[in-house]
Design an enzyme around this catalytic site. Structure first.
Site, PDB file in Angstrom:
ATOM      1  N   ILE A 136       0.872  -1.165   0.000  1.00 14.67           N
ATOM      2  CA  ILE A 136       0.000   0.000   0.000  1.00 14.67           C
ATOM      3  C   ILE A 136       0.912   1.219   0.000  1.00 14.67           C
ATOM      4  O   ILE A 136       2.089   1.141   0.367  1.00 14.67           O
ATOM      5  CB  ILE A 136      -0.968   0.022   1.211  1.00 14.67           C
ATOM      6  CG1 ILE A 136      -0.206  -0.089   2.542  1.00 14.67           C
ATOM      7  CG2 ILE A 136      -2.004  -1.065   1.112  1.00 14.67           C
ATOM      8  CD1 ILE A 136      -1.123  -0.015   3.765  1.00 14.67           C
ATOM      9  N   ASP A 137       0.392   2.344  -0.446  1.00 15.29           N
ATOM     10  CA  ASP A 137       1.213   3.540  -0.604  1.00 15.29           C
ATOM     11  C   ASP A 137       1.760   4.039   0.726  1.00 15.29           C
ATOM     12  O   ASP A 137       1.200   3.762   1.795  1.00 15.29           O
ATOM     13  CB  ASP A 137       0.402   4.662  -1.260  1.00 15.29           C
ATOM     14  CG  ASP A 137      -0.082   4.279  -2.647  1.00 15.29           C
ATOM     15  OD1 ASP A 137       0.609   3.493  -3.313  1.00 15.29           O
ATOM     16  OD2 ASP A 137      -1.155   4.772  -3.051  1.00 15.29           O
ATOM     17  N   LYS A 138       2.810   4.819   0.637  1.00 11.52           N
ATOM     18  CA  LYS A 138       3.461   5.387   1.830  1.00 11.52           C
ATOM     19  C   LYS A 138       2.461   6.081   2.749  1.00 11.52           C
ATOM     20  O   LYS A 138       2.447   5.855   3.958  1.00 11.52           O
ATOM     21  CB  LYS A 138       4.544   6.382   1.399  1.00 11.52           C
ATOM     22  CG  LYS A 138       5.149   7.174   2.548  1.00 11.52           C
ATOM     23  CD  LYS A 138       6.036   8.296   2.041  1.00 11.52           C
ATOM     24  CE  LYS A 138       6.498   9.181   3.190  1.00 11.52           C
ATOM     25  NZ  LYS A 138       7.259  10.353   2.716  1.00 11.52           N
TER      26      LYS A 138
END
Length: 304
Positions: A136-138
């Site tokens: 998942i994104d930062k």
């Protein structure tokens, strides 16, 4: 030393990558495709391409590469481990943490924390992404599956590919969505105008996102989303595409938005079949504190 497998085709039909993934359930199709790309699958001492159509009596030799030694530095970073056993773990990644090391983020990532807190991690994705089955994104918070050995990794990766896992997100988006439910079906690929972004493009990979409205606010809508596919930035791109970008998204949303640490997007539910027991397992993680406080301070619509 690498392991060597020998397989003879009897009645199977179709592409070699598909056939091998069915005959070798402990390995994912993407992993087998990488073996084919690396020239590790031989037919009559000749390398085979992934689109080769198998024939009866074909005899394949597969040189399975040995597991690589992991050499990324372990770091004593606090980590919310929701569940773990000898095969898998589920962790709740905080907003602001990168999943694995890269040129721009060599350390202080989830992988560095995993190496410190967990005794074993799969090596299928190499030394940079040990144990990482999906990302998942930062600036997205929430749950991630982690594989502690290669068998588990192959099983979880195959479940993702077969779309049998459950991945449910909560998001706060700009605007008021009129429909209670919806499905976004639009291909995603690299943007034609900005190579650092993803976009809905005609030649992109198939992407499907389902959403349900949970609550309306004056200028925002709280929604639940379920992924059918897992493209880069999928939810963020799809919600922008239909005109309801994620609040706080610095890339795909309005510049002036709610104060926070990035997009208000949380992977709150994850479910999968255990790689060894085949038992269905579901895990939930509450919204981060900043998300909860933001919702508490939003105005409710007088009439909608």
């Amino acid at each position: 030393m690498s392991d060597k497998l020998e397989i003879t085709i009897t009645k199977e039909q179709g592409r070699i990558d598909k056939v091998l993934s069915e005959k070798l359930p402990s390995y994912s199709r993407s992993q087998i495709q990488q073996w084919l790309k690396d020239g590790l699958v031989l037919l009559n001492n000749q390398q085979v391409k992934a689109n080769y159509k198998v024939r009866a009596e074909d005899h394949f030799i597969i040189n399975i590469p040995e597991e690589k030694t992991l050499d990324i530095k372990a770091s004593d970073i606090p980590l919310d481990i929701v569940y773990q056993d000898q095969d898998v773990a589920v962790v709740n990644k905080p907003q602001g943490m990168v999943v694995h090391p890269s040129k721009g983020h060599p350390d202080h990532t989830l992988v560095n924390a995993l190496l410190f807190h967990l005794d074993h991690l799969s090596s299928i994705n190499g030394v940079i992404r040990p144990g990482i089955v999906h990302r998942i994104d930062k600036d997205t918070s929430g749950l991630l599956m982690v594989a502690k050995n290669d068998h588990s990794h192959a099983s979880l990766a195959q479940q993702l590919q077969d779309k049998t896992t459950l991945r449910e997100y909560t998001a706060l988006v700009h605007g008021n969505i009129k429909h209670q439910k919806g499905t976004i079906t639009a291909p995603i690929g690299r943007s034609k105008t900005n190579r650092q972004m993803q976009d809905v493009v005609e030649d992109g990979k198939p992407a499907v996102t389902h959403f349900t409205v949970l609550e309306h606010f004056t200028d925002f809508t709280l929604i639940k989303l379920q992924l059918e596919t897992g493209r880069t930035h999928q939810i963020r791109v799809h919600m922008k595409y239909i005109g309801y970008p994620i609040a706080g998204d610095p890339v795909y949303g309005p510049k002036k938005t709610l104060a926070g640490n990035g997009q208000f997007l949380h992977a709150g539910v994850i479910g999968f079949n255990h790689p060894v027991t085949d038992q269905w397992m579901t895990f939930e993680a509450a919204l981060p504190e900043i998300f909860q406080k933001t919702l508490a301070n939003l105005e409710k619509p007088i009439d909608f």
